[in-house]
Write a protein that holds these residues in place. Structure first.
Motif, short mmCIF file in Angstrom:
data_model
loop_
_atom_site.label_atom_id
_atom_site.label_comp_id
_atom_site.label_asym_id
_atom_site.label_seq_id
_atom_site.Cartn_x
_atom_site.Cartn_y
_atom_site.Cartn_z
N ASN A 129 0.80 -1.23 0.00
CA ASN A 129 0.00 0.00 0.00
C ASN A 129 0.83 1.27 0.00
O ASN A 129 0.43 2.26 -0.62
N ASP A 130 1.98 1.26 0.68
CA ASP A 130 2.75 2.49 0.85
C ASP A 130 3.94 2.63 -0.08
O ASP A 130 4.42 3.74 -0.30
N PRO B 235 1.77 3.17 -4.95
CA PRO B 235 1.86 4.56 -5.45
C PRO B 235 2.60 4.69 -6.79
O PRO B 235 2.08 5.35 -7.69
N GLY C 237 0.30 3.30 -9.44
CA GLY C 237 -0.78 4.26 -9.69
C GLY C 237 -0.29 5.44 -10.50
O GLY C 237 -1.00 5.94 -11.38
N ASP D 67 -5.54 5.88 -8.13
CA ASP D 67 -5.47 5.25 -6.82
C ASP D 67 -6.33 4.00 -6.87
O ASP D 67 -7.55 4.08 -6.90
N SER E 244 -7.07 1.78 -4.69
CA SER E 244 -7.95 1.51 -3.55
C SER E 244 -9.27 2.28 -3.66
O SER E 244 -10.23 1.95 -2.98
N ASN E 245 -9.33 3.29 -4.52
CA ASN E 245 -10.55 4.09 -4.67
C ASN E 245 -11.38 3.67 -5.89
O ASN E 245 -12.36 4.32 -6.21
N THR F 142 -16.22 9.17 -4.26
CA THR F 142 -15.17 8.28 -3.76
C THR F 142 -15.80 7.06 -3.10
O THR F 142 -16.98 7.05 -2.77
N ASN G 65 -5.63 -4.46 -4.95
CA ASN G 65 -4.60 -4.30 -3.92
C ASN G 65 -4.38 -5.61 -3.17
O ASN G 65 -3.24 -5.99 -2.88
#
Length: 147
Positions: free
Chosen positions: A39-40, A44, A47, A54, A56-57, A69, A88
């Motif tokens: 995730n971190d 990114p 993406g 993103d 996750s959205n 969102t 993810n």
């Protein structure tokens, strides 16, 4: 009843159970590390390469009510398919599987097999040079008497 408690105590403190408990705890901590890595650190840049998206959205709104969102849709209790979270999770799983593969591969390299005992030289008949049992007094091939 006392025998039952004694039996349970023996089971609970047996080495295999303790090893499994340690493995589960370490595995949970390792899972958190990999989740953070995905995730971190990994998502990114992916993406960014995908046009600043993103993952996750990403979601599909199943209701007619608009939501910008995923958090907004969930706050409004709208039915959604959150396929970005699924992406993810799949990437997270693949990275965990790869990391576990590497750990097991390294552990297998560190674990050296027990050295095999060298085979003794076979006893040969001095006359026909056939292999003969160590305890034999005569050669089974040429019937010569052996010393």
């Amino acid at each position: 009843m006392t025998g039952w408690i004694k039996e349970f105590k023996e089971f609970a403190v047996r080495g295999n159970v303790m090893d499994m408990a340690v493995g589960v705890i370490i595995g949970a901590a390792f899972g958190k590390i990999v989740t953070s890595l995905v995730n971190d650190v990994i998502m990114p840049p992916i993406g960014l390469l995908a046009g600043g998206m993103d993952f996750s959205n990403l979601f599909i709104n199943l209701s007619g009510t608009p939501a910008a969102t995923l958090a907004e849709a969930k706050a409004a209790s709208l039915p959604v398919i959150a396929y970005g979270s699924f992406i993810n999770t799949v990437i997270n799983f693949l990275i965990q599987a790869w990391a576990i593969f590497l750990v097991v591969k390294c552990a297998n390299k560190l674990r050296k097999p027990a050295p095999e005992a060298p085979k003794p030289e076979p006893r040969l008949c001095p006359y026909c040079f056939s292999e003969v049992n160590e305890k034999a007094t005569r050669c089974p091939h040429c019937t010569s008497e052996l010393k």
